[in-house]
Design a protein around this motif. Sequence first.
Motif, PDB file in Angstrom:
ATOM      1  N   ALA A  27      14.829  -2.460  -4.236  1.00 40.16           N
ATOM      2  CA  ALA A  27      14.344  -3.847  -3.684  1.00 40.16           C
ATOM      3  C   ALA A  27      15.429  -4.907  -3.842  1.00 40.16           C
ATOM      4  N   GLY A  28      15.872  -5.404  -2.557  1.00 33.67           N
ATOM      5  CA  GLY A  28      16.858  -6.310  -2.801  1.00 33.67           C
ATOM      6  C   GLY A  28      16.531  -7.584  -3.296  1.00 33.67           C
ATOM      7  N   CYS A  29      17.198  -8.145  -4.370  1.00 33.78           N
ATOM      8  CA  CYS A  29      17.120  -9.402  -4.923  1.00 33.78           C
ATOM      9  C   CYS A  29      18.324 -10.273  -4.787  1.00 33.78           C
ATOM     10  N   GLY A  30      19.572  -9.530  -4.571  1.00 37.38           N
ATOM     11  CA  GLY A  30      20.725 -10.320  -4.603  1.00 37.38           C
ATOM     12  C   GLY A  30      21.362 -10.267  -3.167  1.00 37.38           C
ATOM     13  N   TRP A  92      12.989  -1.580  -7.775  1.00 35.47           N
ATOM     14  CA  TRP A  92      14.634  -1.717  -7.899  1.00 35.47           C
ATOM     15  C   TRP A  92      14.991  -2.838  -7.737  1.00 35.47           C
ATOM     16  N   GLN A  93      15.784  -3.488  -8.218  1.00 33.93           N
ATOM     17  CA  GLN A  93      16.434  -4.938  -8.273  1.00 33.93           C
ATOM     18  C   GLN A  93      17.917  -5.067  -8.360  1.00 33.93           C
ATOM     19  N   HIS A  94      18.639  -5.564  -7.570  1.00 32.95           N
ATOM     20  CA  HIS A  94      20.182  -5.705  -7.684  1.00 32.95           C
ATOM     21  C   HIS A  94      20.712  -7.099  -7.535  1.00 32.95           C
ATOM     22  N   ASP A  95      21.652  -7.303  -8.296  1.00 35.66           N
ATOM     23  CA  ASP A  95      22.433  -8.699  -8.123  1.00 35.66           C
ATOM     24  C   ASP A  95      23.971  -8.399  -8.255  1.00 35.66           C
ATOM     25  N   LEU A  96      24.604  -9.357  -7.813  1.00 41.96           N
ATOM     26  CA  LEU A  96      26.069  -9.265  -8.124  1.00 41.96           C
ATOM     27  C   LEU A  96      26.548 -10.782  -8.440  1.00 41.96           C
ATOM     28  N   VAL A  97      27.255 -10.831  -9.641  1.00 38.87           N
ATOM     29  CA  VAL A  97      27.693 -11.927 -10.498  1.00 38.87           C
ATOM     30  C   VAL A  97      29.123 -11.796 -10.335  1.00 38.87           C
ATOM     31  N   ASP A 125      36.403 -11.296 -17.042  1.00 45.51           N
ATOM     32  CA  ASP A 125      37.387 -12.103 -16.141  1.00 45.51           C
ATOM     33  C   ASP A 125      36.873 -12.246 -14.961  1.00 45.51           C
ATOM     34  N   PHE A 126      36.309 -13.375 -14.373  1.00 46.29           N
ATOM     35  CA  PHE A 126      35.716 -13.217 -12.855  1.00 46.29           C
ATOM     36  C   PHE A 126      36.864 -13.544 -11.789  1.00 46.29           C
ATOM     37  N   GLU A 127      38.247 -13.520 -12.087  1.00 45.45           N
ATOM     38  CA  GLU A 127      39.310 -13.559 -11.289  1.00 45.45           C
ATOM     39  C   GLU A 127      39.797 -12.133 -10.916  1.00 45.45           C
ATOM     40  N   SER A 128      39.288 -11.037 -11.588  1.00 41.50           N
ATOM     41  CA  SER A 128      39.762  -9.756 -11.319  1.00 41.50           C
ATOM     42  C   SER A 128      38.487  -8.708 -11.514  1.00 41.50           C
ATOM     43  N   GLU A 129      37.341  -9.305 -11.824  1.00 42.15           N
ATOM     44  CA  GLU A 129      36.115  -8.466 -12.244  1.00 42.15           C
ATOM     45  C   GLU A 129      34.971  -9.061 -11.635  1.00 42.15           C
ATOM     46  N   SER A 130      33.752  -8.141 -11.482  1.00 39.21           N
ATOM     47  CA  SER A 130      32.465  -8.712 -11.068  1.00 39.21           C
ATOM     48  C   SER A 130      31.631  -7.795 -12.138  1.00 39.21           C
ATOM     49  N   VAL A 131      30.124  -8.299 -12.098  1.00 39.94           N
ATOM     50  CA  VAL A 131      29.432  -7.608 -12.915  1.00 39.94           C
ATOM     51  C   VAL A 131      28.093  -7.418 -12.253  1.00 39.94           C
ATOM     52  N   TYR A 132      27.686  -6.174 -11.799  1.00 47.71           N
ATOM     53  CA  TYR A 132      26.760  -5.696 -10.986  1.00 47.71           C
ATOM     54  C   TYR A 132      25.586  -5.413 -11.733  1.00 47.71           C
ATOM     55  N   VAL A 133      24.305  -6.021 -11.664  1.00 49.40           N
ATOM     56  CA  VAL A 133      23.241  -6.189 -12.339  1.00 49.40           C
ATOM     57  C   VAL A 133      22.221  -5.406 -11.367  1.00 49.40           C
ATOM     58  N   GLU A 134      21.672  -4.203 -12.223  1.00 46.48           N
ATOM     59  CA  GLU A 134      20.828  -3.204 -11.381  1.00 46.48           C
ATOM     60  C   GLU A 134      19.692  -2.895 -12.325  1.00 46.48           C
ATOM     61  N   GLY A 135      18.323  -3.220 -11.889  1.00 42.25           N
ATOM     62  CA  GLY A 135      17.112  -3.053 -12.498  1.00 42.25           C
ATOM     63  C   GLY A 135      16.519  -2.085 -11.841  1.00 42.25           C
ATOM     64  N   HIS A 136      15.505  -1.360 -12.549  1.00 41.91           N
ATOM     65  CA  HIS A 136      14.500  -0.255 -11.951  1.00 41.91           C
ATOM     66  C   HIS A 136      13.568  -0.011 -13.105  1.00 41.91           C
ATOM     67  N   ALA A 188      37.312  -8.023  -8.110  1.00 42.96           N
ATOM     68  CA  ALA A 188      36.688  -9.270  -7.717  1.00 42.96           C
ATOM     69  C   ALA A 188      35.989  -9.219  -6.451  1.00 42.96           C
ATOM     70  N   LEU A 189      34.693  -8.635  -6.387  1.00 42.41           N
ATOM     71  CA  LEU A 189      33.856  -8.493  -5.165  1.00 42.41           C
ATOM     72  C   LEU A 189      33.319  -9.695  -4.471  1.00 42.41           C
ATOM     73  N   ASN A 190      33.050  -9.825  -3.150  1.00 40.49           N
ATOM     74  CA  ASN A 190      32.501 -10.785  -2.404  1.00 40.49           C
ATOM     75  C   ASN A 190      31.129 -10.395  -2.421  1.00 40.49           C
ATOM     76  N   PRO A 191      30.045 -11.072  -2.911  1.00 37.95           N
ATOM     77  CA  PRO A 191      28.526 -10.785  -2.579  1.00 37.95           C
ATOM     78  C   PRO A 191      28.042 -10.703  -0.942  1.00 37.95           C
ATOM     79  N   ASP A 192      28.668 -11.823  -0.218  1.00 36.03           N
ATOM     80  CA  ASP A 192      28.695 -11.841   0.929  1.00 36.03           C
ATOM     81  C   ASP A 192      29.202 -10.638   1.893  1.00 36.03           C
ATOM     82  N   ASP A 193      29.917  -9.813   1.367  1.00 30.25           N
ATOM     83  CA  ASP A 193      30.656  -8.499   2.040  1.00 30.25           C
ATOM     84  C   ASP A 193      29.878  -7.360   1.623  1.00 30.25           C
ATOM     85  N   VAL A 194      29.084  -7.403   0.402  1.00 30.39           N
ATOM     86  CA  VAL A 194      28.583  -6.241  -0.124  1.00 30.39           C
ATOM     87  C   VAL A 194      27.167  -6.216   0.709  1.00 30.39           C
TER      88      VAL A 194
END
Length: 219
Positions: A27-30, A92-97, A125-136, A188-194
Amino acid sequence: MPSNAPSPSRRRLLQSIAAVLGASALAGCGGSGSASGTARAGPNVEPPQDALTDPTHVSLRNSELAPIVEDPDSETDASESDTAGTPRFDDWQHDLVVDAERAGSLTFADVDGADEARALLDETDFESESVYVEGHVVPECYERRLCWVRWTDSEIETDYARILRDADVACEADADDFVTNLIRIPAALNPDDVRSYGSSSGSGPCRRPAGERTEGESA
């Protein structure tokens, strides 16, 4: 009966294991991207060559079917609420910080590991990293252990090992918990592209890549 013998609830769960092997829908939340989840009846498969098999992550578990990580600044869409106005809680839930400001705004339920999860966000380090939050949702007598994560600019995929919890853990066959994993991705991912999120799980322990197995370790 030995003290470490499976409880009647655990035996009932083993006898009805097929009931918990069905596919789960993410279930998309992000974002508005598509999402899917599958469960394999057989053992875990070897990780893909482009998968990260030892990602930095923290796993949080809530005995209540309630979110563990929340963004107080987000607005709940009316279509995602029940008739009483309570946010609908899906499997399921997912988000990208992707930035420190949003990471700092997230709040955590009062569960074990919340401090470690906060530290993971603070140390990213959000200049080069992202945090994927996945719940289920997970059956109370089981855990899903993260095996690997892989990603592209437009997709994130995870894989879990479905394992019975220790025999001394009290659980009921017909009860569920909610688990959230915060997974650091070294990009460093872009949430709009995922646009796509996927997850799968199989029985038994996580499989390691062939090149990392010790002599005599099963394939």
